[in-house]
Design a protein around this motif. Sequence first.
Motif, PDB file in Angstrom:
ATOM      1  N   ASP A  75     -17.764  31.696 -16.063  1.00 54.46           N
ATOM      2  CA  ASP A  75     -16.477  31.016 -15.904  1.00 54.46           C
ATOM      3  C   ASP A  75     -16.670  29.737 -15.100  1.00 54.46           C
ATOM      4  O   ASP A  75     -17.569  29.650 -14.256  1.00 54.46           O
ATOM      5  CB  ASP A  75     -15.464  31.907 -15.171  1.00 54.46           C
ATOM      6  N   LYS A  76     -15.799  28.769 -15.354  1.00 50.24           N
ATOM      7  CA  LYS A  76     -15.733  27.565 -14.531  1.00 50.24           C
ATOM      8  C   LYS A  76     -14.401  27.571 -13.806  1.00 50.24           C
ATOM      9  O   LYS A  76     -13.356  27.802 -14.417  1.00 50.24           O
ATOM     10  CB  LYS A  76     -15.867  26.304 -15.392  1.00 50.24           C
ATOM     11  N   LEU A  77     -14.438  27.331 -12.494  1.00 48.38           N
ATOM     12  CA  LEU A  77     -13.236  27.384 -11.667  1.00 48.38           C
ATOM     13  C   LEU A  77     -13.022  26.056 -10.963  1.00 48.38           C
ATOM     14  O   LEU A  77     -13.977  25.416 -10.516  1.00 48.38           O
ATOM     15  CB  LEU A  77     -13.338  28.492 -10.613  1.00 48.38           C
ATOM     16  N   TRP A  78     -11.737  25.666 -10.863  1.00 45.76           N
ATOM     17  CA  TRP A  78     -11.307  24.543 -10.046  1.00 45.76           C
ATOM     18  C   TRP A  78     -10.535  25.161  -8.876  1.00 45.76           C
ATOM     19  O   TRP A  78      -9.549  25.870  -9.072  1.00 45.76           O
ATOM     20  CB  TRP A  78     -10.393  23.619 -10.847  1.00 45.76           C
ATOM     21  N   LEU A  79     -10.977  24.925  -7.655  1.00 46.60           N
ATOM     22  CA  LEU A  79     -10.386  25.641  -6.531  1.00 46.60           C
ATOM     23  C   LEU A  79     -10.376  24.795  -5.265  1.00 46.60           C
ATOM     24  O   LEU A  79     -11.025  23.749  -5.177  1.00 46.60           O
ATOM     25  CB  LEU A  79     -11.136  26.946  -6.276  1.00 46.60           C
ATOM     26  N   THR A  80      -9.616  25.283  -4.304  1.00 48.44           N
ATOM     27  CA  THR A  80      -9.552  24.672  -2.987  1.00 48.44           C
ATOM     28  C   THR A  80      -9.336  25.765  -1.949  1.00 48.44           C
ATOM     29  O   THR A  80      -8.896  26.877  -2.286  1.00 48.44           O
ATOM     30  CB  THR A  80      -8.423  23.622  -2.914  1.00 48.44           C
ATOM     31  N   HIS A  81      -9.669  25.467  -0.690  1.00 51.14           N
ATOM     32  CA  HIS A  81      -9.469  26.422   0.395  1.00 51.14           C
ATOM     33  C   HIS A  81      -9.434  25.669   1.721  1.00 51.14           C
ATOM     34  O   HIS A  81      -9.865  24.507   1.804  1.00 51.14           O
ATOM     35  CB  HIS A  81     -10.575  27.490   0.397  1.00 51.14           C
ATOM     36  N   PRO A  82      -8.928  26.292   2.783  1.00 52.52           N
ATOM     37  CA  PRO A  82      -8.891  25.627   4.095  1.00 52.52           C
ATOM     38  C   PRO A  82     -10.298  25.414   4.629  1.00 52.52           C
ATOM     39  O   PRO A  82     -11.226  26.148   4.314  1.00 52.52           O
ATOM     40  CB  PRO A  82      -8.088  26.590   4.973  1.00 52.52           C
ATOM     41  N   ARG A  83     -10.439  24.385   5.461  1.00 55.47           N
ATOM     42  CA  ARG A  83     -11.699  24.099   6.128  1.00 55.47           C
ATOM     43  C   ARG A  83     -11.654  24.589   7.570  1.00 55.47           C
ATOM     44  O   ARG A  83     -10.577  24.781   8.139  1.00 55.47           O
ATOM     45  CB  ARG A  83     -11.953  22.578   6.121  1.00 55.47           C
ATOM     46  N   PHE A  84     -12.817  24.760   8.171  1.00 56.78           N
ATOM     47  CA  PHE A  84     -12.881  25.221   9.558  1.00 56.78           C
ATOM     48  C   PHE A  84     -12.296  24.206  10.538  1.00 56.78           C
ATOM     49  O   PHE A  84     -11.854  24.580  11.618  1.00 56.78           O
ATOM     50  CB  PHE A  84     -14.328  25.537   9.952  1.00 56.78           C
ATOM     51  N   ASP A  85     -12.276  22.911  10.146  1.00 55.13           N
ATOM     52  CA  ASP A  85     -11.751  21.894  11.064  1.00 55.13           C
ATOM     53  C   ASP A  85     -10.234  21.731  10.955  1.00 55.13           C
ATOM     54  O   ASP A  85      -9.656  20.872  11.595  1.00 55.13           O
ATOM     55  CB  ASP A  85     -12.445  20.552  10.835  1.00 55.13           C
ATOM     56  N   GLY A  86      -9.573  22.574  10.127  1.00 57.36           N
ATOM     57  CA  GLY A  86      -8.125  22.529   9.991  1.00 57.36           C
ATOM     58  C   GLY A  86      -7.626  21.774   8.791  1.00 57.36           C
ATOM     59  O   GLY A  86      -6.451  21.885   8.431  1.00 57.36           O
ATOM     60  N   ASP A  87      -8.488  20.988   8.140  1.00 57.35           N
ATOM     61  CA  ASP A  87      -8.109  20.285   6.919  1.00 57.35           C
ATOM     62  C   ASP A  87      -8.217  21.222   5.720  1.00 57.35           C
ATOM     63  O   ASP A  87      -8.583  22.394   5.865  1.00 57.35           O
ATOM     64  CB  ASP A  87      -8.995  19.054   6.713  1.00 57.35           C
TER      65      ASP A  87
END
Length: 206
Positions: free
Chosen positions: A28-40
């Motif tokens: 599968d190919k996924l387009w995703l996002t998630h929070p970063r450790f620096d808050g962004d």
Amino acid sequence: MTEPFQFNASDVTIEKRETVFQGFFRMDKLWLTHPRFDGDTMPVFTRELFIRGDATCVLPYDPVRDEVVLLEQFRLGALGRSQSPWLLELVAGMNEDGESPEDVARREGQEEAGLSFARLEKICDYLVSPGGTTELIHLFYGAVSTESAGGLFGIEHEHEDIRAHVVNAEHAIAMIRDGRINNAAAIIALQWLELNRSRLRNEAQQ
């Protein structure tokens, strides 16, 4: 210091997912996002994910004779390296729908080595390569008698060609040290055996 595991699966947003290959396994190919450790928040990025079901591996060990059973078979993924692509491995198989890991362990013990386990003890569960595949391994120790173990096994229509070797436990552990055994499941299980061997041998004498 921030404690680990501040995020979980609900923090991941999958914007899009599509299957780019479907064969014996799936990609599968996924387009995703998630929070970063620096808050962004991470900008949307893509990853390919190898969809492979969970599997079960078992280290057959006779605590009375202090011997293990290791399986030798051809592995395509080892071809092209400076070693033989015939590897020494554990009893192993893919988990089918409706099967428990213990069911798989007992089925594969018979199919791949002609072994019946007197008991199974959980070693651990581990993710094989979580950067790119979903596969989880359920790893066990299986108590056996190696008195009549060994020989040729495998299912013909699955193109399996397996030789079961009976190996002294100390010799098997030494093969980790010199690199002759270099697959994760066997390394983890044999290192576990090194830590638990005295206990298993004492239990067998009671």
